[in-house]
Design an enzyme around this catalytic site. Structure first.
Site, short mmCIF file in Angstrom:
data_model
loop_
_atom_site.label_atom_id
_atom_site.label_comp_id
_atom_site.label_asym_id
_atom_site.label_seq_id
_atom_site.Cartn_x
_atom_site.Cartn_y
_atom_site.Cartn_z
N HIS A 57 0.86 -1.11 -0.03
CA HIS A 57 -0.02 0.09 -0.02
C HIS A 57 0.93 1.36 0.09
CE1 HIS A 57 -3.96 1.92 1.59
NE2 HIS A 57 -3.35 2.75 0.88
N ARG A 61 2.74 8.88 -6.16
CA ARG A 61 2.45 10.08 -6.93
C ARG A 61 3.14 10.11 -8.33
NH1 ARG A 61 -1.14 10.95 -3.04
NH2 ARG A 61 -0.61 11.32 -1.09
N ASP A 285 0.87 2.50 3.97
CA ASP A 285 0.18 3.73 3.34
C ASP A 285 0.93 5.00 3.06
OD1 ASP A 285 -2.10 5.15 2.38
OD2 ASP A 285 -2.95 5.29 4.06
#
EC number: 3.5.2.3
Length: 423
Positions: A57, A61, A285
């Site tokens: 995860h 970008r 994350d």
């Protein structure tokens, strides 16, 4: 005389306590036991040799957001933290909802990444799920059952048929499960927590579990509370920031601590640790934003915390302190995510992927100036961590002396790659 293997790792302490030599050739383990003749040797007698992590995860970008991260800087950060496979999430700009966009994202990663990577498919009402599955999507989602940065929530009447389609394809559905209470402007981290409450996370996890059809492979991303872990049907992922950080660790109006789901209270953080044995996967994350973006105040700042480089080092420090078992760190950061995603395991058996991170004995402090992410900051400044001295990717000494020495991108497509048009 036979040709030498590429690399010999000498005096490796295996997870069962045995000490052996690991001979590596062409990116996989050739032999474990007596050493084979090798072109290069690394002595691991004073280093902790762990199978490298799979971070299932991350948000790499890129594109118009490349000023805060791209595959080059993000994967360099990953490797420096002992992660050699990253799984990029599809809520990019624009989102990955077509086969063409997925292929373009894979090509971007091939050009820039320094380690293994995969790309997930976006789940929206108009997404081409079958096309992305054939194009090599590793999994589906994170699927938003609540809104977050660059991701819109899907109502149950749209989510249910999408789940059924993913089940038919045989894919893994990964879910961001929250409930958002109201839309008032928020001024503090406590307000952000109350707007996305712990009780609402439990309700969302339960509702998604009921909505999912029998046979669907279901995975819950970044659960932040003990009760949500208990309520989950399917595999459970927890982040380091929900384990190590609480909202009390920040000034009330410090958006550096703003993330979805929110950082909880110190009491809830400790309760989440009590569910360690129920947690299947630790994933970062990794969601970097710049200092400037995080300085806008709680209401205006985007949610997200960088963490791919610090994820395993924080956990290794906890293992060094004997607070968690080292075998469980290997299981939750390397083997379980690989198994869920269908990626070959890194390990110590013949045929295993030869990706390793070699950790020193000493515990250090996180210094944001020494990290490799383009965003340039970390919420873990000053926290105890053990960073790898060396990282091996595909049997090659790819990171040492604080820098990436070799770029070894490798795409891990999903099980639907190049399957028939009849899906």
């Amino acid at each position: 005389m036979t040709e030498p293997v590429d690399l010999l790792l000498k005096n490796v302490t295996l997870p069962d306590g045995r000490v052996a030599d690991v001979s590596v050739d062409r990116g996989v383990v050739r032999h474990v036991g007596a050493p084979l003749r090798a072109a290069e040797t690394v002595d691991c007698s004073r280093l902790l040799c762990l199978p490298a992590a799979v971070d299932m995860h991350v948000h790499m970008r890129g594109g118009e957001q490349a000023y805060k991260e791209n595959f080059a800087t993000g994967t360099a950060s990953a490797v420096a933290g002992g992660v050699t496979v990253v799984v990029d999430q599809p809520n990019t700009i624009p989102p990955i909802t077509t086969a063409e966009r997925l292929r373009s994202r894979v090509e971007e990663a091939h050009r820039q990444a320094v380690c293994g990577f995969a790309v997930n498919a976006g789940v929206t009402g108009d997404a081409d799920l079958a096309g992305m599955w054939r194009a090599g999507a590793l999994a589906f989602g994170e699927t938003f059952a609540a809104p977050s940065s660059y991701g819109e929530a899907l109502p149950p009447e749209i989510l249910a048929p999408l789940f059924e389609r993913i089940r038919q394809l045989g894919g893994l559905a990964t879910v961001h499960a929250e409930e958002v209470a109201g839309d008032r402007p928020l001024a503090t981290l406590t307000g952000h927590d109350r707007a996305r409450p712990a009780a609402g996370e439990v309700l969302a996890v339960t509702a998604v579990g009921r909505l999912a059809p029998p046979g669907l492979r279901l995975h819950f991303c970044h659960l932040s509370t003990a009760d949500a872990v208990d309520a989950a049907r399917g595999s459970v992922e927890v982040t380091p920031h929900h384990l190590f950080l609480s909202r009390e660790a920040f000034d009330p109006d410090d958006a550096a601590g703003k993330v979805n789901p929110p950082l909880r209270s110190e009491r809830e953080r400790k309760r989440l640790w009590s569910r360690w044995e129920k947690i299947d996967v630790i994933a970062s994350d990794h969601a970097p934003h710049t200092h400037g973006e995080k300085s806008r105040g709680i209401a205006a700042a985007p949610s997200g915390i960088p963490g791919v480089e610090t994820m395993v080092p924080l956990l290794v420090a906890e293992a060094r302190k004997r607070r968690i078992p080292l075998p469980s760190v290997i299981e939750k950061t390397s083997w379980k995510p690989a198994d869920l995603l269908g990626i070959p395991r890194a390990g110590f058996a013949p045929g295993d992927r030869a990706d390793y991170a070699l950790y020193p004995e000493s515990i250090a402090k996180v210094d944001p100036d020494q990290l490799h992410s383009r965003c340039g900051w970390s919420p873990y400044a000053g926290y105890d961590a053990v960073f790898p001295a060396e990282v091996i990717v595909q049997g090659v000494r790819a990171y040492h002396d604080g820098a990436v020495a070799a770029a070894l991108p490798r795409w891990h497509p999903g099980a639907g790659y190049n399957t028939s048009e009849d899906l």
